[in-house]
Design an enzyme around this catalytic site. Structure first.
Site, PDB file in Angstrom:
ATOM      1  N   PHE A 131       0.840  -1.188   0.000  1.00  0.00           N
ATOM      2  CA  PHE A 131       0.000   0.000   0.000  1.00  0.00           C
ATOM      3  C   PHE A 131       0.887   1.254   0.000  1.00  0.00           C
ATOM      4  O   PHE A 131       1.930   1.282   0.661  1.00  0.00           O
ATOM      5  CB  PHE A 131      -0.916  -0.002   1.222  1.00  0.00           C
ATOM      6  CG  PHE A 131      -2.003   1.033   1.146  1.00  0.00           C
ATOM      7  CD1 PHE A 131      -3.078   0.862   0.298  1.00  0.00           C
ATOM      8  CD2 PHE A 131      -1.934   2.196   1.895  1.00  0.00           C
ATOM      9  CE1 PHE A 131      -4.075   1.818   0.212  1.00  0.00           C
ATOM     10  CE2 PHE A 131      -2.914   3.166   1.817  1.00  0.00           C
ATOM     11  CZ  PHE A 131      -3.994   2.975   0.964  1.00  0.00           C
TER      12      PHE A 131
ATOM     13  N   ASP B  63       1.357  -5.127   8.328  1.00  0.00           N
ATOM     14  CA  ASP B  63       0.215  -4.255   8.106  1.00  0.00           C
ATOM     15  C   ASP B  63      -1.020  -5.160   8.002  1.00  0.00           C
ATOM     16  O   ASP B  63      -1.116  -5.994   7.104  1.00  0.00           O
ATOM     17  CB  ASP B  63       0.413  -3.453   6.817  1.00  0.00           C
ATOM     18  CG  ASP B  63      -0.734  -2.483   6.529  1.00  0.00           C
ATOM     19  OD1 ASP B  63      -1.880  -2.769   6.938  1.00  0.00           O
ATOM     20  OD2 ASP B  63      -0.492  -1.451   5.883  1.00  0.00           O
TER      21      ASP B  63
ATOM     22  N   TYR C 118     -11.357   1.257  10.106  1.00  0.00           N
ATOM     23  CA  TYR C 118     -12.538   1.738   9.392  1.00  0.00           C
ATOM     24  C   TYR C 118     -12.973   0.810   8.264  1.00  0.00           C
ATOM     25  O   TYR C 118     -13.949   1.092   7.580  1.00  0.00           O
ATOM     26  CB  TYR C 118     -12.310   3.156   8.844  1.00  0.00           C
ATOM     27  CG  TYR C 118     -11.005   3.375   8.134  1.00  0.00           C
ATOM     28  CD1 TYR C 118     -10.821   2.945   6.820  1.00  0.00           C
ATOM     29  CD2 TYR C 118      -9.955   4.022   8.765  1.00  0.00           C
ATOM     30  CE1 TYR C 118      -9.630   3.144   6.162  1.00  0.00           C
ATOM     31  CE2 TYR C 118      -8.746   4.234   8.113  1.00  0.00           C
ATOM     32  CZ  TYR C 118      -8.593   3.799   6.813  1.00  0.00           C
ATOM     33  OH  TYR C 118      -7.398   3.995   6.153  1.00  0.00           O
ATOM     34  N   LYS C 119     -12.263  -0.292   8.046  1.00  0.00           N
ATOM     35  CA  LYS C 119     -12.651  -1.248   7.009  1.00  0.00           C
ATOM     36  C   LYS C 119     -13.554  -2.317   7.630  1.00  0.00           C
ATOM     37  O   LYS C 119     -14.693  -2.047   7.985  1.00  0.00           O
ATOM     38  CB  LYS C 119     -11.408  -1.845   6.365  1.00  0.00           C
ATOM     39  CG  LYS C 119     -10.472  -0.813   5.727  1.00  0.00           C
ATOM     40  CD  LYS C 119      -9.272  -1.468   5.086  1.00  0.00           C
ATOM     41  CE  LYS C 119      -8.233  -0.451   4.628  1.00  0.00           C
ATOM     42  NZ  LYS C 119      -8.728   0.420   3.547  1.00  0.00           N
TER      43      LYS C 119
ATOM     44  N   ARG D  89     -12.530  -3.909  -7.884  1.00  0.00           N
ATOM     45  CA  ARG D  89     -12.304  -4.570  -6.595  1.00  0.00           C
ATOM     46  C   ARG D  89     -13.627  -4.672  -5.848  1.00  0.00           C
ATOM     47  O   ARG D  89     -14.317  -3.678  -5.631  1.00  0.00           O
ATOM     48  CB  ARG D  89     -11.276  -3.781  -5.780  1.00  0.00           C
ATOM     49  CG  ARG D  89     -10.741  -4.533  -4.572  1.00  0.00           C
ATOM     50  CD  ARG D  89      -9.626  -3.769  -3.885  1.00  0.00           C
ATOM     51  NE  ARG D  89     -10.104  -2.555  -3.249  1.00  0.00           N
ATOM     52  CZ  ARG D  89      -9.446  -1.890  -2.299  1.00  0.00           C
ATOM     53  NH1 ARG D  89      -8.255  -2.316  -1.904  1.00  0.00           N
ATOM     54  NH2 ARG D  89      -9.929  -0.780  -1.775  1.00  0.00           N
TER      55      ARG D  89
END
Length: 418
Positions: free
Chosen positions: A130, A207, A232-233, A381
């Site tokens: 990322f 991560d 927040y995912k 995605r």
């Protein structure tokens, strides 16, 4: 392929027998036009309990208790961290704390790890990691006069363990990788990669942004050193909610926290002139914690703890396998290819589909009430959050894709960020 039925009645049967089906009703759903939300791997939906908790914190604790509420607020970062550790991260108590953002936490732990390996100048990550990870690691390496060694990762299949084995050597201070790749959903072998790094005396920083709350994580069992992740995912704590960090217990006294703030200070309210870190995981706190945000983290963790990571993982594998089956049958003739691992054990809870017009298709889906995600190059995605996504959502979304794609051929791509 396993030959799953492609008629919608099969999806309805799966929903009827889903042990997690009841959790969907514990989230806020948009009113008006029906919405199929397949972007929970970017921003999770709002749990009803979280909305109630935030209201209670605002009016009952902040509004009424005011400064007196710090009597129980002060321990919230560690309490929420322990809850995450116990149910979702495979970490014993006193090793996880909720604070800051993923980027800040990544900097704190990467900087501390390099300082703990003097004489070693190499940080290893992959070129498909990322962006914030790559940016932070490059900055930390530059501060220390070191270098980042970027390994080549397959954007569809993830980083091969053997590539890590070939790259780690006696100059390696830190290996920093994502457990689940953000683009493809490929799952890295945490235990084996950690063992490889340790065999050369390097530390490992994981991560967990796309894995916590969707796939099992066993930080203690794998002997992991350090980890960070957002909330927040799949953890459904809301946009910009505080992140978390993990430091293995025996490393906590060895690592020097580089962002020295007053919430990590021993005898905090003596306001002393010299920084003396508190014992334990609390030394990795920095400034005053976001109480409202951490309250949301705690509620999200409680909900997922009730659902159970085992059941969440099983449904995630079933949903993604079903999506791949439909894509192979319906979408392959339209130019789509699966850009995620086909082995369910090597795949997280999102699937990427490659198509040259993926950006156009994404925008057309959103206009029809289906919310996916677009990632370059040419990836549609689809994030399938097991506590909110139904099998009929998958069927309806892919049915919509096969209907709209033929009409988009030859249209110019819209300008905008990738």
């Amino acid at each position: 392929m396993t030959g799953l039925p492609t008629d919608r009645s099969y999806a309805q049967e799966c929903d009827a027998g889903d042990p997690l089906a009841g959790f969907r009703e514990r989230f806020v759903h948009p009113t008006g036009q029906p919405l199929i939300y397949l972007d929970g791997n970017s921003l999770g939906m709002l749990p009803l309990a979280t909305a109630e908790r935030i209201t209670s914190v605002m009016y009952g604790e902040w509004g009424t208790g005011l400064i007196r509420s710090w009597d129980h607020w002060a321990g919230l970062p560690a309490r929420a961290g322990d809850l995450l550790g116990q149910h979702l991260l495979g970490a014993g108590p006193g090793q996880v704390v909720v604070s800051d953002s993923t980027t800040v936490n990544l900097y704190k732990l990467a900087r501390a790890a390099l300082a703990a390996r003097p004489g070693r100048q190499v940080v290893i990550t992959d070129d498909d990691n990322f962006p914030t990870d790559r940016y932070v690691l490059s900055g930390v390496a530059a501060e220390r006069g070191g270098q980042v060694r970027f390994l080549t990762a397959d954007p569809d299949g993830g980083l091969a363990t053997e590539a890590v084995r070939a790259a780690v050597d006696e100059q390696t201070a830190l290996v920093c990788l994502s457990h689940v790749a953000y683009r493809s959903g490929a799952v890295a072998d945490m235990a084996q990669i950690t063992e490889i790094a340790h065999g050369h005396g390097a530390l490992v920083l994981w991560d967990l942004c796309h894995s916590a709350g969707s796939v099992p994580v066993d930080l203690d069992g794998c002997g992991a050193d350090l980890a960070v992740g957002c909330t927040y995912k799949y953890l459904n704590a809301g946009p910009g909610a505080p992140a978390y960090l993990y430091v293995r217990r025996d490393l906590q006294e060895q690592l020097r926290q580089p962002v020295q703030g007053w919430f990590g200070q021993r005898n905090q309210f003596e306001m002393g002139p010299v920084y003396e870190p508190v014992a334990g995981i609390g030394r990795f706190l920095t400034g005053t914690p976001d109480i409202i945000g951490i309250s949301a983290v705690e509620e999200g963790a409680r909900l997922l703890a009730e659902a159970g990571i085992g059941r969440i993982r099983r449904k995630g594998q079933q949903l993604t396998q079903y999506l791949i089956e439909l894509a192979d049958t319906w979408l392959a003739p339209l130019g789509f290819t699966v850009a995620s691992p086909r082995d369910p054990d090597r795949r997280g809870s999102h699937v990427s589909l490659h198509h040259p017009d993926a950006d156009l298709i994404s925008q057309a889906l959103i206009a029809r009430g289906v919310v996916p995600d677009y990632r370059t190059p040419g990836r549609l995605r689809l994030g399938l959050a097991p506590v909110t996504t139904r099998f009929t959502d998958v069927w309806d979304a892919l049915d919509c894709v096969r209907q709209i794609t033929p009409g988009l051929a030859g249209r110019p791509s819209p300008a905008g960020p990738g």
